[in-house]
Design a protein around this motif. Structure first.
Motif: not given
Lengths: 351, 283
Positions: A1-5, A28-31, A181-185
């Motif tokens: 899991m990671a954030s993106i900038t 992280d985890g945002e759609f 939502q289930r995988l949270g990626v």
């Protein structure tokens, strides 16, 4: 899991700049949905994150790592393409396992992951078929399965539903949302369809001509669009725009009618009112010369022009209305749902 | 077109049968001639029905000295030579043109289009045009009277390169991108994706190139001087002129018959893939 900038991201082909200084932080985890008309650069932006397009200047980081120079395979991402891009000569199982095989993951582990992804997507019984033996919706699932088995930090979707028929699109839309939502990626999803964008995204990035018009939650974009473009793009049917003069908290429309509002502005402005916010009111200030009704069942769209002008205007009325073509109907709108934009710059003027 | 008219059916069948007869007659005469003894073949009119010497002619041609009174190699040796040459040419051409088409389509390098046109221009230089310099090169390399000498000058192929280029261009870009995301390097993509996707085209090209190689006449004639290295196609011609005697038609025709078998076998065996390769567009 990671954030993106994304920092000051620019893409240019030769001298033509197609993306202008894009800024954005994705948690992280945002759609995130990137939405905009065709040719606005949304796919290019996604492909830059994927590593399929080079970065002209600026910086993309996934997690804490700057990935500008990394090959797509080293970015720990998975991508779902518009035409699925399944390998036609491999079975569904081989398609899903291919990336893992290249990474030299043990055979038992590959089998386990493929099985697991197939169960999630309910494509277990098709594992030994070739892609051409599957329907569009099934191919779509395989393409997602191929992304899931990799267990990546980021999912990238490039208009994945545009090749499906309308009903299947709605169904797959829900499934993609549930799956994410289930995988949270962390996911980035590109589409030109504003309904898809509104329903899927935690936050929306509206692109127009290579500029970010607004980046916020769907409700923010709906309630407080930052520019005329966003106001017109988000919401269906789209917002009515009426040229007006603002003075001392009163807006004077083209036909002389006045509406209270626009207290922080003077001079030429554009008044935006959503069709669903126009209320039928015999004493209302806004008169519409009715030209046509569109029956949608639950509500009726009334098409006409602002009385005495040729500014087109649409109102949405509950229930069935079918009489009154050619007549003038009067409407009012509450001050809280009026949007006032600067006529020259198109920027929102806050109340 | 589906029409239900008996007269039309009869006419179209008559035309088809006529066509088959015209095509088949020379082959039938070849077969008949290969089944008679030498004396019968010198008498007019030539026989139209098979005689009783098939096996004698067959064994004499294939394992004996071929034509009596000359020092030509046995025909099985020529068949082997022809087979080696045709296979080396077709595999060589396919391998080289696959690789060069891959380079031209998928890699960006300076003068890419320049190289493409260079390859393309060689289309205008068939063996016959460059035969002297090519001979000089092969002679200097010491490749006369060898399989290498027979096949290498014929391997470079602009046609096949061009065809594979077109095939690769029909494969969607997303396939490459998807493979890149999966972590496949260029060679891996070539082996795992491109080659399987051009399988039918490779088969179609193999059929064409095998027959092209098998039917080579001028070049083998030029660079083979030892009887052990002669190919079957050139030897048929030599048999006609061999010795100061009347041609031994039974043996010559048997040789021709044997020369026909491998190409026919290749075409029949690969027919399905061949048709798919030339017509299939679904990628």
């Amino acid at each position: 899991m990671a954030s993106i900038t994304m920092k000051d991201l620019v893409k240019a082909y030769g001298d033509t700049e197609v993306l202008h200084h894009i800024e954005g932080d994705i948690n992280d985890g945002e759609f995130i949905v990137i939405v905009g008309p065709s040719g606005c650069g949304k796919s290019t932006l996604l492909r830059m994150v994927a590593g399929l397009e080079t970065v002209t200047s600026g910086e993309i980081s996934i997690g804490d790592k700057v990935v500008n120079k990394l090959e797509p395979a080293d970015r720990d991402i998975a991508m779902v393409f518009q035409n699925y891009a399944l390998y036609p000569h491999m079975s569904v199982r081989e398609n899903m396992a291919y990336g893992l095989k290249i990474r030299k993951i043990a055979k038992a582990e590959i089998d386990r992951r493929v099985r697991e992804a197939a169960d999630i997507l309910e494509i277990g019984q098709y594992l030994d078929r070739k892609p051409r033996q599957l329907s569009g919706g099934q191919r779509q699932r395989v393409a997602m399965g191929r992304a899931i088995v990799r267990n990546p930090q980021v999912f990238l979707f490039d208009e994945p539903l545009s090749n499906l028929d309308a009903k299947l699109r709605v169904q797959m839309r829900l499934e993609i949302r549930k799956l994410q939502q289930r995988l949270g990626v962390t996911s980035i999803y590109v589409t030109h369809d504003q309904v898809e964008a509104m329903t899927l995204g935690d936050r929306l990035m509206v692109l127009n001509g290579g500029y970010v018009e607004q980046f916020g939650t769907p409700i923010e974009l709906y309630d407080r669009p930052a520019t005329l473009f966003v106001a017109g793009f988000i919401g269906s049917p789209s917002m009515n725009f009426l040229p007006a003069e603002a003075k001392d908290g009163t807006l004077t429309l083209g036909n002389g009618a006045t509406v209270s509002g626009g207290g922080h502005s003077t001079g030429a402005v554009t008044l935006g009112i959503r069709p669903e916010h126009l209320m039928h009111d015999e004493n209302g200030p806004i008169g519409i010369s009715v030209q046509m009704f569109e029956q949608l069942g639950a509500n009726t769209l009334l098409h006409g022009v602002l009385e005495g002008t040729d500014t087109e205007i649409v109102a949405s009325m509950p229930g069935h209305v079918s009489t009154g073509e050619g007549s003038v109907m009067r409407f009012s709108a509450e001050a809280s749902v009026l949007h006032v934009f600067d006529a020259a710059s198109g920027k929102r003027i806050e109340e | 077109m589906i029409e239900n008219r008996p007269i039309l059916n009869m006419i179209s069948h008559a035309v088809l049968i006529l066509g088959v007869v015209i095509v088949a007659l020379p082959i039938w005469i070849t077969f008949v001639a290969a089944t008679h003894d030498p004396v019968r073949m010198t008498q007019a009119p030539i026989p139209m029905l098979p005689g009783g010497y098939f096996w004698e002619n067959f064994t004499q041609t294939l394992f004996g000295g071929g034509l009596s009174g000359t020092e030509s190699a046995p025909v099985w040796r020529m068949l082997l030579n022809s087979m080696m040459m045709a296979l080396m040419i077709s595999f060589g051409k396919i391998a080289i043109s696959l690789l060069s088409a891959f380079a031209i389509v998928y890699f960006k390098f300076p003068f890419r289009m320049g190289f493409f046109w260079l390859i393309f221009i060689t289309l205008m230089l068939p063996v016959e045009v460059r035969i002297l310099p090519t001979f000089q090169v092969i002679a200097d390399l010491g490749m006369l009277n060898s399989y290498w000498g027979l096949s290498i000058p014929l391997i470079a192929s602009a046609t096949a390169t061009f065809m594979f280029r077109q095939v690769f261009l029909t494969i969607p870009d997303e396939m490459l991108e998807s493979a890149r995301i999966d972590g496949a390097g260029p060679l891996r993509f070539f082996w795992d994706i491109l080659i399987p996707l051009s399988r039918t085209n490779i088969a179609a090209l193999f059929v064409i190139l095998f027959i092209y190689g098998w039917n080579q006449y001028l070049w083998p004639l030029l660079i083979t001087t030892e009887t052990d290295m002669t190919t079957i196609v050139m030897s048929i011609k030599q048999m006609l002129e061999a010795a100061e005697q009347s041609p031994q038609w039974n043996i010559i025709m048997m040789t021709a018959l044997l020369a026909m078998i491998p190409p026919v076998f290749v075409v029949v065996a690969m027919q399905r893939l061949f048709v798919q390769g030339l017509t299939e567009t679904d990628k």
